[in-house]
Design an enzyme around this catalytic site. Structure first.
Site, short mmCIF file in Angstrom:
data_model
loop_
_atom_site.label_atom_id
_atom_site.label_comp_id
_atom_site.label_asym_id
_atom_site.label_seq_id
_atom_site.Cartn_x
_atom_site.Cartn_y
_atom_site.Cartn_z
CE LYS A 8 -1.99 2.37 21.47
NZ LYS A 8 -2.83 1.34 20.88
CG ASP A 144 -2.09 6.00 19.10
OD1 ASP A 144 -3.23 6.50 19.24
OD2 ASP A 144 -1.90 4.82 18.73
#
Ligand code: ATP
Length: 312
Positions: A8, A144
């Protein structure tokens, strides 16, 4: 079973004040990109883990723990405990995502291991670990990890784990410039707190990311480039001043936007199209402060099975 999961980049990372529980409230806009780790999962006598470099990738796998500190191992143990089975699997992690690079590679591996182990051990007819349950386990491992399961573009509130999808009209073309040596995420947050306490940077909170959402929906890379932002960037630059030269080099090469990815030290550059990304990558690769410059596109899908064992 082989599952891959994406890296990401944080298109916007708004960091609130430090909370009593030691975390910060975040407005964290995640964007998954086409840079994937793979986790190969096979039944075995007992839990074992191996970490290797994906062929062609320039990542330092020497820093990745091969014991219970490995987030993929924690994921396998959590799934086994939830389903009441022995965590008897061999995990082979093939890394292309930079280690301690601010691209959540460890979280990607955890998401991949969660999905693979659930597929291996759960009953497909009456699954205990449906999507919501898997997301719950993911949030137990780390802030995350849920996003690495979901992929695409999403905003995470709270510690970043309360996710809502964000409409994005991509594809967007990126270049990621990695650096030798990682940055510790807790150290970067601590430096952010220190800089704020010293009055060196302002904390703007609550955070409004409306301009970023509009840019994503427009699909216009120029507009998106101007809307990127990361409240941790000043802290990452304070700990690693050389990143300033990397950011400048990308801007000189014509990047439409440039920022430190998450807690760094990887820097992300937005390009106009795939050809432009290749040219920006070439320019960045020539810089002393850049270890590798990797083009990738987003939004990319979340963790997914690449090839089930039966096909091999
Ligand atoms: P984030 O952006 O989520 O803060 P990061 O991308 O900076 O994370 P990671 O590569 O996810 O960093 O890993 C940070 C640390 O976590 C590593 O230094 C390593 O000690 C530990 N770790 C545990 N499991 C893994 C894994 N599977 N892959 C990489 N690092 C792992």
């Amino acid at each position: 079973m082989i599952v891959r999961a994406p890296a990401k980049v944080n298109l916007r990372l708004g960091v609130g004040p430090l909370r009593d529980d030691g975390y910060h409230d975040l407005v964290n806009v995640f964007h998954a990109v086409s840079l994937f780790d793979e986790v190969v999962v096979e039944p075995a006598d007992r839990l074992a883990v191996e970490v290797e470099r994906m062929p062609g990738a320039r990542v330092d796998v020497g820093q990745v723990p091969c014991d219970d500190r490995n987030l993929a191992v924690r994921a396998a143990r959590l799934v086994a405990a939830r389903l009441g089975v022995e965590p008897a699997v061999a995990l082979r992690i093939r890394k292309a995502i930079p280690v301690a690079g601010g691209m959540a590679g460890g979280s990607a591996d955890a998401a991949a291991a969660l999905l693979a182990c659930a597929r291996l051990w759960d009953d497909p007819a009456t699954p205990i670990l449906d999507r919501a349950a898997l997301l719950g386990l993911a949030a137990e491992i780390g802030s995350d990890v849920p996003f690495a399961l979901v992929g695409g573009t999403a905003v995470g509130l709270g510690r970043g784990e309360r996710l809502t999808a964000v409409a994005a009209n991509g594809p967007f073309h990126w270049v990621f410039a990695t650096a030798d040596g990682g940055l510790s995420t807790p150290a970067v947050y601590a430096e952010c707190d220190r800089l704020r306490a010293a009055g060196a940077v302002d904390a703007v909170w609550p955070h409004d990311a409306g301009d970023l959402y509009a840019a994503l929906e427009s699909g216009d890379a120029d507009v998106l480039g101007a809307a990127l932002g990361n409240d941790l960037e000043a802290a990452a630059l304070s700990l690693r001043p050389a990143l300033g030269a990397t950011l400048d080099a990308g801007k000189r090469a014509g990047a439409l936007g440039a920022l430190v990815s998450g807690s760094g030290p990887t820097c992300a550059f937005l390009a106009a199209d795939a050809g432009h990304a290749e040219r920006v990558a070439e320019a960045l690769a020539a810089e002393d402060t850049v270890a590798a410059a990797v083009p990738a596109a987003g939004p990319a899908p979340g963790a997914a099975v690449v090839r089930p064992a039966a096909d091999r």
